[in-house]
Enzyme design. Structure first.
Site, short mmCIF file in Angstrom:
data_model
loop_
_atom_site.label_atom_id
_atom_site.label_comp_id
_atom_site.label_asym_id
_atom_site.label_seq_id
_atom_site.Cartn_x
_atom_site.Cartn_y
_atom_site.Cartn_z
N HIS A 63 34.94 47.92 39.46
CA HIS A 63 35.98 46.92 39.19
C HIS A 63 35.31 45.55 39.13
O HIS A 63 35.53 44.79 38.21
CB HIS A 63 37.07 46.98 40.27
N GLU A 117 35.94 39.47 34.47
CA GLU A 117 35.30 39.54 35.79
C GLU A 117 34.21 38.48 35.93
O GLU A 117 34.04 37.89 36.99
CB GLU A 117 34.74 40.94 36.04
N HIS A 121 34.90 35.91 38.83
CA HIS A 121 34.04 36.13 40.00
C HIS A 121 32.57 35.76 39.75
O HIS A 121 31.93 35.14 40.59
CB HIS A 121 34.14 37.59 40.45
P1 5GP Z 1 45.24 42.39 44.40
O1 5GP Z 1 46.32 41.43 44.66
O2 5GP Z 1 45.54 43.39 43.32
O3 5GP Z 1 44.63 43.00 45.65
O4 5GP Z 1 44.05 41.52 43.80
C1 5GP Z 1 44.17 40.84 42.58
C2 5GP Z 1 42.85 40.20 42.24
O5 5GP Z 1 42.53 39.15 43.16
C3 5GP Z 1 41.64 41.14 42.32
O6 5GP Z 1 41.48 41.91 41.20
C4 5GP Z 1 40.53 40.16 42.51
O7 5GP Z 1 40.17 39.54 41.31
C5 5GP Z 1 41.15 39.15 43.45
N1 5GP Z 1 40.96 39.55 44.86
C6 5GP Z 1 41.82 40.26 45.66
N2 5GP Z 1 41.33 40.41 46.89
C7 5GP Z 1 40.11 39.80 46.88
C8 5GP Z 1 39.11 39.61 47.87
O8 5GP Z 1 39.24 40.02 49.03
N3 5GP Z 1 38.01 38.93 47.48
C9 5GP Z 1 37.84 38.45 46.23
N4 5GP Z 1 36.71 37.81 45.96
N5 5GP Z 1 38.77 38.59 45.28
C10 5GP Z 1 39.88 39.26 45.59
P1 5GP Z 2 41.86 41.35 38.80
O1 5GP Z 2 42.72 42.37 39.40
O2 5GP Z 2 40.36 41.57 38.90
O3 5GP Z 2 42.25 39.93 39.00
O4 5GP Z 2 42.21 41.52 37.28
C1 5GP Z 2 41.66 42.49 36.51
C2 5GP Z 2 42.01 42.16 35.09
O5 5GP Z 2 41.20 42.97 34.26
C3 5GP Z 2 43.45 42.44 34.75
O6 5GP Z 2 43.88 41.48 33.84
C4 5GP Z 2 43.39 43.79 34.10
O7 5GP Z 2 44.37 43.96 33.12
C5 5GP Z 2 42.02 43.78 33.47
N1 5GP Z 2 41.41 45.09 33.46
C6 5GP Z 2 40.90 45.67 32.36
N2 5GP Z 2 40.44 46.90 32.64
C7 5GP Z 2 40.67 47.10 33.96
C8 5GP Z 2 40.40 48.19 34.81
O8 5GP Z 2 39.87 49.24 34.43
N3 5GP Z 2 40.76 48.04 36.12
C9 5GP Z 2 41.34 46.89 36.57
N4 5GP Z 2 41.66 46.82 37.87
N5 5GP Z 2 41.62 45.84 35.78
C10 5GP Z 2 41.27 45.95 34.48
#
Ligand code: 5GP
Ligand code: 5GP
Length: 228
Positions: A63, A117, A121
């Site tokens: 991811h 990504e 990040h």
């Molecule tokens: P979710 O709310 O689905 O857990 O996270 C949404 C997005 O926020 C993740 O895909 C990632 O980009 C960022 N994120 C969530 N938790 C963390 C964390 O503990 N550390 C970092 N660096 N990013 C995070």
């Molecule tokens: P995050 O959760 O890291 O903030 O967001 C991930 C972003 O990448 C979302 O906009 C999601 O639609 C896109 N994405 C594309 N491919 C993938 C995948 O395979 N897994 C996840 N978690 N996000 C993906």
């Protein structure tokens, strides 16, 4: 060695302290290497789309590699001016497609996910990893983690069976040496299933470490390991 020899040796060692190249200073505390189980991404109500190259292998996919602070907070989108220059990672594309497949819809080749990504990040670890090094390091760490093999060696298989969360965690800890973070999501029948595994990595991107803080898990004591 005579006294003169010792003197010269010590002098050279002392010099070495000053001429060794300075290590880059990281402006974050550690990385999370986040691996996703495709079966758990795809069997939710949101569904998924396979990349244009076809159905990914039944393996954990990357991811991301996320810079983080020890208190649980994290930086994001650190350098809007940084360009995601595809030509700089052209030598990595076939490994990226295999190990960092995108499952989001609509179906695409993966560059959108990698660019996202990097922007969110990767630009926050530019103090230690260039664009190429960021993707190269992440791919290397995924291989080093070898998660699916570790789990199947312990009898934990993606067969829709239910497994003890503790056993999953222990198997990974025995193999890597450090406790993983484990996140679950729910399948359409509302079963809690293994979704993502977090491993902590030092700021150089070279070594797994004990997590300074574990991400929130949301897993019960028994979790399903979905088929893919
Ligand atoms: P979710 O709310 O689905 O857990 O996270 C949404 C997005 O926020 C993740 O895909 C990632 O980009 C960022 N994120 C969530 N938790 C963390 C964390 O503990 N550390 C970092 N660096 N990013 C995070
Ligand atoms: P995050 O959760 O890291 O903030 O967001 C991930 C972003 O990448 C979302 O906009 C999601 O639609 C896109 N994405 C594309 N491919 C993938 C995948 O395979 N897994 C996840 N978690 N996000 C993906």
């Amino acid at each position: 060695m005579g006294a003169k020899g010792w003197f010269i040796l010590k002098f050279l060692m002392f010099q070495g302290l000053f001429i060794s190249p300075p290590q880059p200073q990281a402006d974050f505390d550690f990385f999370y290497l986040v691996l996703q189980w495709p079966g758990a991404y795809c069997d939710t109500k949101r569904t998924c789309c396979y990349p244009t190259s076809g159905k990914p292998a039944a393996d954990f996919g990357i991811h991301g590699l996320w810079p983080n602070y020890k208190d649980g907070s994290w930086p994001s989108n650190c350098d809007p001016d940084s360009e995601f220059d595809r030509s700089q990672i052209s030598d990595l594309v076939s490994r990226l497609k295999r190990n960092w497949p995108t499952l989001a819809c609509p179906s695409n080749d993966g560059f959108k996910f990698w660019e996202y990504e990097w922007g969110k990040h990767g630009t926050c670890s530019e103090s230690v990893l260039s664009l190429h090094a960021y993707f190269d390091t992440t791919l290397r760490l995924k291989d080093q983690a070898n998660l699916l093999q570790t789990l199947t060696d312990s009898g934990i298989k993606p067969d829709d069976g239910f497994y003890d969360l503790q056993k999953i965690s222990d198997a990974i800890k025995d193999a890597i040496g450090f406790t993983p973070g484990i996140q679950c999501n729910k399948d359409p029948e509302r079963n809690d299933q293994l979704h993502q595994i977090f491993l902590c990595v030092d700021t150089s991107g070279a070594n797994f470490i004990e997590c300074p803080i574990l991400p929130r898990g949301r897993c019960p004591s028994q979790v399903q390991f979905a088929m893919f």
